[in-house]
Design a protein around this motif. Structure first.
Motif, mmCIF file in Angstrom:
data_model
loop_
_atom_site.group_PDB
_atom_site.id
_atom_site.type_symbol
_atom_site.label_atom_id
_atom_site.label_comp_id
_atom_site.label_asym_id
_atom_site.label_seq_id
_atom_site.Cartn_x
_atom_site.Cartn_y
_atom_site.Cartn_z
ATOM 1 N N ARG A 171 0.510 -1.499 0.061
ATOM 2 C CA ARG A 171 0.305 0.177 0.463
ATOM 3 C C ARG A 171 0.903 1.291 0.286
ATOM 4 N NH1 ARG A 171 -5.391 -0.945 2.291
ATOM 5 N NH2 ARG A 171 -5.363 0.748 3.016
ATOM 6 N N ARG A 172 2.380 1.606 0.308
ATOM 7 C CA ARG A 172 2.950 2.798 0.654
ATOM 8 C C ARG A 172 3.434 3.025 -1.373
ATOM 9 N NH1 ARG A 172 7.633 0.437 2.699
ATOM 10 N NH2 ARG A 172 7.450 -1.626 1.408
ATOM 11 N N ALA A 173 3.260 2.524 -1.988
ATOM 12 C CA ALA A 173 3.658 2.821 -3.525
ATOM 13 C C ALA A 173 4.048 2.146 -4.540
ATOM 14 C CB ALA A 173 5.303 3.870 -3.028
ATOM 15 N N ALA A 174 3.495 3.084 -5.098
ATOM 16 C CA ALA A 174 3.140 2.531 -6.803
ATOM 17 C C ALA A 174 4.320 2.348 -7.783
ATOM 18 C CB ALA A 174 1.947 3.216 -7.276
ATOM 19 N N ASP A 175 5.231 2.548 -7.088
ATOM 20 C CA ASP A 175 7.030 2.297 -8.080
ATOM 21 C C ASP A 175 7.722 1.661 -7.065
ATOM 22 O OD1 ASP A 175 7.139 4.795 -5.798
ATOM 23 O OD2 ASP A 175 7.823 6.212 -8.087
ATOM 24 N N ASN A 176 6.877 1.061 -6.058
ATOM 25 C CA ASN A 176 8.261 -0.151 -4.832
ATOM 26 C C ASN A 176 9.016 -0.895 -5.633
ATOM 27 O OD1 ASN A 176 8.636 -1.976 -3.396
ATOM 28 N ND2 ASN A 176 7.354 -1.328 -1.659
ATOM 29 N N SER A 177 10.184 -0.312 -5.539
ATOM 30 C CA SER A 177 11.083 -1.434 -6.318
ATOM 31 C C SER A 177 10.648 -2.737 -5.923
ATOM 32 C CB SER A 177 12.545 -0.979 -5.684
ATOM 33 O OG SER A 177 13.001 -0.895 -4.343
ATOM 34 N N GLU A 178 10.336 -3.259 -5.241
ATOM 35 C CA GLU A 178 10.324 -4.158 -4.807
ATOM 36 C C GLU A 178 9.116 -5.175 -5.803
ATOM 37 O OE1 GLU A 178 9.220 -5.579 -0.839
ATOM 38 O OE2 GLU A 178 10.130 -4.153 0.111
ATOM 39 N N ARG A 179 8.524 -4.709 -6.710
ATOM 40 C CA ARG A 179 7.519 -5.177 -7.620
ATOM 41 C C ARG A 179 7.820 -6.112 -8.848
ATOM 42 N NH1 ARG A 179 4.099 -0.507 -10.464
ATOM 43 N NH2 ARG A 179 2.974 -2.434 -11.289
ATOM 44 N N ARG A 180 7.760 -6.947 -9.623
ATOM 45 C CA ARG A 180 8.278 -7.928 -10.228
ATOM 46 C C ARG A 180 7.348 -7.693 -11.783
ATOM 47 N NH1 ARG A 180 6.939 -14.094 -10.370
ATOM 48 N NH2 ARG A 180 8.046 -14.813 -12.740
ATOM 49 N N TYR A 181 6.585 -6.922 -11.587
ATOM 50 C CA TYR A 181 6.155 -6.337 -13.042
ATOM 51 C C TYR A 181 5.034 -5.518 -13.461
ATOM 52 C CZ TYR A 181 6.302 -11.907 -14.185
ATOM 53 O OH TYR A 181 6.789 -12.823 -14.802
ATOM 54 N N TYR A 182 5.388 -4.459 -13.970
ATOM 55 C CA TYR A 182 4.513 -3.205 -14.033
ATOM 56 C C TYR A 182 3.320 -4.203 -15.845
ATOM 57 C CZ TYR A 182 8.478 -1.085 -11.770
ATOM 58 O OH TYR A 182 9.422 -0.430 -10.517
ATOM 59 N N TYR A 183 2.242 -2.750 -15.663
ATOM 60 C CA TYR A 183 1.373 -3.275 -16.099
ATOM 61 C C TYR A 183 1.176 -1.710 -17.247
ATOM 62 C CZ TYR A 183 1.319 -7.374 -14.259
ATOM 63 O OH TYR A 183 1.109 -8.644 -12.829
ATOM 64 N N CYS A 184 0.809 -2.357 -18.025
ATOM 65 C CA CYS A 184 -0.123 -1.352 -19.265
ATOM 66 C C CYS A 184 -1.241 -1.929 -20.032
ATOM 67 C CB CYS A 184 1.547 -0.645 -20.332
ATOM 68 S SG CYS A 184 1.777 -2.395 -21.584
ATOM 69 N N THR A 185 -1.576 -1.023 -20.592
ATOM 70 C CA THR A 185 -2.989 -1.423 -21.348
ATOM 71 C C THR A 185 -3.678 -0.377 -21.804
ATOM 72 O OG1 THR A 185 -4.302 -1.507 -18.888
ATOM 73 C CG2 THR A 185 -5.598 -1.433 -20.767
ATOM 74 N N ASP A 186 -3.832 -1.075 -23.270
ATOM 75 C CA ASP A 186 -3.662 -0.545 -24.631
ATOM 76 C C ASP A 186 -5.645 0.419 -24.430
ATOM 77 O OD1 ASP A 186 -4.742 0.702 -27.018
ATOM 78 O OD2 ASP A 186 -4.364 -0.766 -28.032
ATOM 79 N N CYS A 187 -5.834 1.438 -23.965
ATOM 80 C CA CYS A 187 -7.492 1.139 -24.000
ATOM 81 C C CYS A 187 -7.876 2.315 -25.558
ATOM 82 C CB CYS A 187 -7.653 3.372 -22.841
ATOM 83 S SG CYS A 187 -7.333 1.998 -21.486
ATOM 84 N N LYS A 188 -7.202 2.186 -26.400
ATOM 85 C CA LYS A 188 -7.757 2.370 -28.292
ATOM 86 C C LYS A 188 -8.558 3.919 -28.392
ATOM 87 C CE LYS A 188 -9.653 -2.684 -27.408
ATOM 88 N NZ LYS A 188 -8.912 -2.691 -25.760
ATOM 89 N N LEU A 189 -7.544 4.594 -27.324
ATOM 90 C CA LEU A 189 -7.548 5.653 -28.039
ATOM 91 C C LEU A 189 -6.942 6.910 -28.839
ATOM 92 C CD1 LEU A 189 -7.166 7.726 -24.248
ATOM 93 C CD2 LEU A 189 -9.446 7.764 -25.810
ATOM 94 N N GLY A 190 -5.719 5.272 -30.031
ATOM 95 C CA GLY A 190 -5.485 6.575 -30.915
ATOM 96 C C GLY A 190 -4.144 7.251 -29.984
ATOM 97 N N GLY A 191 -3.473 7.759 -31.969
ATOM 98 C CA GLY A 191 -2.916 7.847 -30.992
ATOM 99 C C GLY A 191 -0.758 7.215 -31.353
#
Length: 140
Positions: A25-45
């Motif tokens: 709960r402390r930080a989204a950019d925690n260095s212990e994270r194994r994976y990062y996630y991206c999503t294509d919301c289909k806005l174009g560009g």
């Protein structure tokens, strides 16, 4: 790699927003994270392109999208599955990282690109407000 199980990686962030894949709960950019996630919301560009580049990194994964809402004209808007925040998406409301390339209009609008680097562009003729703008083509 394939899709990670999105329900197994959601964690709550302070303030109630969830970040997919956050370790605690402390930080989204925690260095212990194994994976990062991206999503294509289909806005174009360029959002989809940035997702493709991020996915070339070994610790980035696709997070699925879902229909968010539909406007009166029937235009669909998408968001990350479960309306959680992800590390990167083209829908900035759900993105931990936002993208903005200053001056990108010069690249995206081909007329402006011609003004910026005319020596690199093919001969270009522009009509604006029913009038020639710039060089006028010769009748052949």
């Amino acid at each position: 790699g394939g899709l990670e199980n999105p329900t197994a990686v959601k964690r709550e962030q302070p303030g109630g927003d969830e970040i997919a894949g956050s370790v605690d709960r402390r930080a989204a950019d925690n260095s212990e994270r194994r994976y990062y996630y991206c999503t294509d919301c289909k806005l174009g560009g360029h959002g989809q392109r940035f997702c493709l580049y991020l996915l070339k990194r070994p610790n980035w994964r696709v997070y699925p999208s879902e229909k968010w809402f539909e406007d009166q004209q029937g235009q669909l808007s998408f968001c990350p599955l479960g309306q959680v925040r992800v590390d990167f998406t083209d829908e900035t409301y759900f993105s931990r990282i936002s993208m903005d390339i200053k001056g990108r209009i010069w690249i995206e609008d081909k007329r402006l690109l011609y003004e910026f680097v005319p020596d690199l562009m093919p001969l270009t003729f522009v009509i604006q407000d029913q009038r020639w703008r710039g060089p006028i083509p010769l009748d052949e």
